[in-house]
Write a protein that holds these residues in place. Structure first.
Motif, PDB file in Angstrom:
ATOM      1  N   ARG A  23       0.634  -0.970   0.388  1.00 50.95           N
ATOM      2  CA  ARG A  23       0.122   0.049  -0.206  1.00 50.95           C
ATOM      3  C   ARG A  23       0.969   1.280  -0.364  1.00 50.95           C
ATOM      4  O   ARG A  23       0.411   1.939  -0.925  1.00 50.95           O
ATOM      5  CB  ARG A  23      -0.682  -0.208   1.385  1.00 50.95           C
ATOM      6  CG  ARG A  23      -2.194   0.899   0.819  1.00 50.95           C
ATOM      7  CD  ARG A  23      -3.276   0.503   0.087  1.00 50.95           C
ATOM      8  NE  ARG A  23      -3.623   2.174   0.136  1.00 50.95           N
ATOM      9  CZ  ARG A  23      -4.055   2.492  -1.134  1.00 50.95           C
ATOM     10  NH1 ARG A  23      -4.149   1.820  -2.061  1.00 50.95           N
ATOM     11  NH2 ARG A  23      -5.274   3.943  -1.192  1.00 50.95           N
ATOM     12  N   GLY A  24       1.948   1.042   0.911  1.00 49.76           N
ATOM     13  CA  GLY A  24       2.943   2.471   0.979  1.00 49.76           C
ATOM     14  C   GLY A  24       3.585   2.435  -0.683  1.00 49.76           C
ATOM     15  O   GLY A  24       2.930   3.993  -0.989  1.00 49.76           O
ATOM     16  N   ALA A  25       3.828   1.517  -1.465  1.00 48.59           N
ATOM     17  CA  ALA A  25       4.782   1.690  -2.355  1.00 48.59           C
ATOM     18  C   ALA A  25       3.255   2.048  -3.258  1.00 48.59           C
ATOM     19  O   ALA A  25       3.553   3.484  -4.411  1.00 48.59           O
ATOM     20  CB  ALA A  25       4.963   0.566  -3.472  1.00 48.59           C
ATOM     21  N   GLU A  26       2.438   1.695  -3.675  1.00 48.00           N
ATOM     22  CA  GLU A  26       1.146   2.292  -4.200  1.00 48.00           C
ATOM     23  C   GLU A  26       0.363   3.971  -4.149  1.00 48.00           C
ATOM     24  O   GLU A  26       0.693   5.083  -4.810  1.00 48.00           O
ATOM     25  CB  GLU A  26       0.170   1.472  -4.134  1.00 48.00           C
ATOM     26  CG  GLU A  26      -0.355   0.115  -4.372  1.00 48.00           C
ATOM     27  CD  GLU A  26      -1.388  -0.794  -4.010  1.00 48.00           C
ATOM     28  OE1 GLU A  26      -1.523  -1.587  -5.275  1.00 48.00           O
ATOM     29  OE2 GLU A  26      -2.590  -0.344  -3.570  1.00 48.00           O
ATOM     30  N   LEU A  27       0.615   4.221  -2.806  1.00 49.20           N
ATOM     31  CA  LEU A  27       0.539   5.703  -2.456  1.00 49.20           C
ATOM     32  C   LEU A  27       1.604   6.573  -2.808  1.00 49.20           C
ATOM     33  O   LEU A  27       1.113   7.142  -3.666  1.00 49.20           O
ATOM     34  CB  LEU A  27       0.259   5.569  -1.190  1.00 49.20           C
ATOM     35  CG  LEU A  27      -0.820   4.828  -0.143  1.00 49.20           C
ATOM     36  CD1 LEU A  27      -0.661   5.153   0.822  1.00 49.20           C
ATOM     37  CD2 LEU A  27      -1.907   5.870  -0.903  1.00 49.20           C
ATOM     38  N   ALA A  28       2.654   6.131  -3.007  1.00 47.19           N
ATOM     39  CA  ALA A  28       3.955   7.176  -3.212  1.00 47.19           C
ATOM     40  C   ALA A  28       3.773   6.883  -4.640  1.00 47.19           C
ATOM     41  O   ALA A  28       3.951   8.114  -5.497  1.00 47.19           O
ATOM     42  CB  ALA A  28       5.171   6.439  -3.161  1.00 47.19           C
ATOM     43  N   GLN A  29       3.413   6.000  -5.533  1.00 44.15           N
ATOM     44  CA  GLN A  29       2.761   5.976  -7.231  1.00 44.15           C
ATOM     45  C   GLN A  29       2.075   6.748  -7.546  1.00 44.15           C
ATOM     46  O   GLN A  29       1.945   7.370  -8.453  1.00 44.15           O
ATOM     47  CB  GLN A  29       2.163   4.149  -7.731  1.00 44.15           C
ATOM     48  CG  GLN A  29       2.262   4.363  -9.017  1.00 44.15           C
ATOM     49  CD  GLN A  29       1.688   3.094  -9.638  1.00 44.15           C
ATOM     50  OE1 GLN A  29       0.705   2.043  -8.677  1.00 44.15           O
ATOM     51  NE2 GLN A  29       1.509   2.684 -10.645  1.00 44.15           N
ATOM     52  N   GLN A  30       1.287   6.654  -6.643  1.00 40.06           N
ATOM     53  CA  GLN A  30      -0.311   8.072  -6.797  1.00 40.06           C
ATOM     54  C   GLN A  30       0.330   9.384  -7.158  1.00 40.06           C
ATOM     55  O   GLN A  30       0.198  10.265  -7.135  1.00 40.06           O
ATOM     56  CB  GLN A  30      -0.947   7.471  -5.576  1.00 40.06           C
ATOM     57  CG  GLN A  30      -2.305   6.983  -5.762  1.00 40.06           C
ATOM     58  CD  GLN A  30      -3.200   6.802  -4.948  1.00 40.06           C
ATOM     59  OE1 GLN A  30      -3.602   7.975  -4.593  1.00 40.06           O
ATOM     60  NE2 GLN A  30      -4.184   5.575  -4.501  1.00 40.06           N
ATOM     61  N   ARG A  31       1.102   9.043  -6.146  1.00 40.48           N
ATOM     62  CA  ARG A  31       1.863  10.591  -5.702  1.00 40.48           C
ATOM     63  C   ARG A  31       2.429  11.326  -7.110  1.00 40.48           C
ATOM     64  O   ARG A  31       2.684  12.232  -7.116  1.00 40.48           O
ATOM     65  CB  ARG A  31       3.002  11.258  -4.626  1.00 40.48           C
ATOM     66  CG  ARG A  31       3.556  12.278  -4.427  1.00 40.48           C
ATOM     67  CD  ARG A  31       2.261  13.351  -4.551  1.00 40.48           C
ATOM     68  NE  ARG A  31       1.007  13.518  -3.847  1.00 40.48           N
ATOM     69  CZ  ARG A  31       1.164  14.559  -2.563  1.00 40.48           C
ATOM     70  NH1 ARG A  31       2.304  14.802  -2.093  1.00 40.48           N
ATOM     71  NH2 ARG A  31       0.189  13.843  -1.985  1.00 40.48           N
ATOM     72  N   PHE A  32       3.286  10.673  -7.378  1.00 41.07           N
ATOM     73  CA  PHE A  32       4.443  10.656  -8.009  1.00 41.07           C
ATOM     74  C   PHE A  32       4.741   9.788 -10.254  1.00 41.07           C
ATOM     75  O   PHE A  32       5.173  10.738 -10.388  1.00 41.07           O
ATOM     76  CB  PHE A  32       6.014  10.580  -7.958  1.00 41.07           C
ATOM     77  CG  PHE A  32       6.617  10.590  -6.738  1.00 41.07           C
ATOM     78  CD1 PHE A  32       7.129  12.517  -6.736  1.00 41.07           C
ATOM     79  CD2 PHE A  32       6.694  10.005  -5.783  1.00 41.07           C
ATOM     80  CE1 PHE A  32       7.258  12.947  -5.742  1.00 41.07           C
ATOM     81  CE2 PHE A  32       6.406  11.031  -4.344  1.00 41.07           C
ATOM     82  CZ  PHE A  32       7.093  12.544  -4.386  1.00 41.07           C
ATOM     83  N   GLY A  33       3.457   9.013 -10.128  1.00 44.97           N
ATOM     84  CA  GLY A  33       3.194   8.296 -11.258  1.00 44.97           C
ATOM     85  C   GLY A  33       3.637   7.524 -11.177  1.00 44.97           C
ATOM     86  O   GLY A  33       4.601   7.451 -13.403  1.00 44.97           O
TER      87      GLY A  33
END
Lengths: 448, 86
Positions: free
Chosen positions: A161-171
């Motif tokens: 989930r942490g990686a997915e949230l970072a992905q949402q922010r930085f694309g």
């Protein structure tokens, strides 16, 4: 429902696609299928123990060791530093552990699995292993204020989930090519250079480039859409190296406050925005800003802040528990904050308040100062405590620095003494521990 | 100590501001990092910048030669002599 306790299984890695090049070095480009082949072979030969202390320096070795341990339902332990004493302490606390290493000799008596020559030519594996969401995938240790390692438990679901949230922010996506200078054992390094590639399929450079020329070659090797994941120390080295940099998409900095002037220089040299990540080992990365543009930090989706008495608490569905922030923040709203300083760093001298972080930024902004830090001495008596400072500024005299600083600060915060030193005792991740600072000050006092 | 080793020792002292260290304190074959001169990875970064400015080439660690290059004054000097621009 709390994701943290979810019994659901989640894939170890994004499914392989034809012709992809995912784990990249200057000599080899592996697909996720090839990586899984190596993981599967290594998993079969790992010792039958519960905990794997992953000390691998090479990012490829670390990633294989990490993934293979998960496949075997083991938990990966990540010490905050690589000193024999720290590793011995952790090994003693987790007797059912062994070491994954690609060179470093562990403490005597601890079982060691050699990752120096992994079977890179193993047959491609297309079946993606599923990992239970509630499996404790990693325990990341922080150096506590008392000097003892503090464990931070991470389930597989919370890491994903942490990686997915970072992905949402930085694309981040499968075209992104991550080059990281930070060790994978650090939470920021683990999340950005191991989990993001596993979860989002972002390409990743398999080494740990250290010198500016290493970093340049690694970025060139990744080609288009490359992203540099680094720290202020490495950014400064890159900026002063005089190298000509390939076109890259973005730069991310974390682990220490990024000076705005350095952020500006880095943006000019790399011709791209420099994003700064705010995070902590307990929660991973949780907010970001473009240092040259935003004074205000924007939380990632899924995180929110609330107040409890004087304390700001961070909450997110994927965290096992809410996390009190160790920094003093000024809440702008639930999703934005201004960083004022660390809690333990709030100073009160002669009735005047200041944040140590802010003082440090000002000291570091003095012309000619390359690195510097304020140190709060142990107060033995109830009198006004004077701050000490350690400064790396070969071209300036102590008097000149104090003079410049006095233009910025209330006189009660001016350091007395200010010692010129050749370097600050930073550890591998660039952090300064109080012990190391006090030792240096004592040595300096001895010389005076 | 050869003249070139002496020059490199001076560069180390100067770029890392080892004010209390003299050129003759650095033994050519003793370790620079860890227990020897006590340098750390940040010093290595600093040294790499000094070397690129003075000798016109970039230090690399990707070939994992790094440990050997920085193991002593002697090996570092050899590396500089073999790679310096003319």
């Amino acid at each position: 429902m709390s994701l943290n306790n979810s019994p659901l299984s989640l894939p170890l890695i994004l499914e392989s696609e034809p012709d992809e090049q995912w784990l990249i070095t200057r000599f080899e480009r592996l697909s996720r299928g090839q990586f899984l082949g190596v993981v599967s072979a290594v998993a079969q030969s790992l010792p039958d123990r519960q905990f794997a202390i992953n000390l691998c320096e090479d990012r490829r070795n670390f990633m294989v060791g990490f993934a293979a341990a998960l496949v075997r339902h083991q938990t990966v332990l990540m010490p905050s530093n690589r000193s024999v004493g720290t590793i011995a302490e952790i090994a003693a606390q987790y007797p059912d552990s062994y070491i994954l290493s690609d060179g470093l000799e562990g403490p005597e008596g601890v079982m060691q699995f050699d990752c120096t020559h992994l079977p890179w030519g193993s047959p491609v594996e297309t079946q993606v292993p599923m990992i239970a969401g509630d499996h404790v995938a990693a325990i990341v240790f922080t150096s506590g204020s008392t000097g003892r390692a503090v464990p931070n438990t991470k389930t597989w679901a919370s890491l994903v989930r942490g990686a997915e949230l970072a992905q949402q922010r930085f694309g981040f996506n499968q075209r992104t090519g991550i080059v990281a200078t930070v060790p994978p054992q650090h939470m920021y390094g683990l999340e950005t250079s191991v989990l993001v590639p596993l979860v989002t399929g972002a390409r990743v450079y398999g080494g740990r480039p250290f010198f500016p020329e290493d970093i340049r070659q690694a970025l060139a090797c990744m080609g288009q859409h490359s992203l540099l994941v680094t720290t202020p120390i490495h950014l400064r080295a890159c900026v002063t190296s005089g190298l000509v940099w390939p076109d890259i998409e973005s730069v991310i900095s974390a682990t220490a406050a990024l000076d705005e002037a350095l952020a500006q220089q880095a943006e000019a040299v790399f011709k791209t925005p420099v994003q700064e990540i705010y995070g902590c080992t307990e929660a991973g990365s949780l907010a970001s800003r473009q240092t040259t543009r935003d004074a205000i930090w924007k939380l990632y989706e899924g995180f929110r802040l609330y107040w409890q008495k004087e304390q700001v608490i961070l909450s997110a569905e994927h965290l096992a528990a809410d996390v009190p922030l160790s920094d003093v923040v000024d809440e702008v709203d639930q999703h934005h904050f201004r960083l004022l300083g660390r809690h333990q760093d709030m100073l009160n001298i002669a009735g005047k308040r200041a944040s140590l972080m802010d003082l440090n930024l000002k000291l570091n902004a003095v012309p000619g100062v390359e690195d510097a830090v304020f140190v709060v001495p142990d107060s033995k008596e109830r009198v006004v405590t004077r701050l000490a400072a350690l400064v790396v500024a070969p071209s300036r005299s102590e008097k000149q620095i104090i003079r410049d600083l006095s233009r910025q600060l209330d006189p009660v915060f001016l350091p007395r003494p200010l010692y010129q030193v050749e370097a600050l005792p930073r550890n591998e991740t660039g952090k300064l521990t109080r012990d190391a600072l006090m030792q240096l000050i004592e040595r300096k006092e001895g010389c005076a | 100590m050869t003249p070139m080793e002496c020059e490199v020792a001076e560069m180390i002292i100067e770029s890392l501001n080892l004010e209390d260290t003299q050129v003759e304190d650095i033994e050519p074959e003793a370790a620079l990092f860890g227990e020897g001169l006590g340098l750390d990875s940040i010093d290595a970064l600093e040294l790499s910048l000094a070397i690129s400015q003075r000798y016109g080439f970039q230090i690399k660690s990707d070939d994992s030669e790094n440990q050997r290059i920085f193991s002593s004054l002697k090996t570092l000097t050899q590396h500089i002599e073999a790679n310096r621009g003319n």
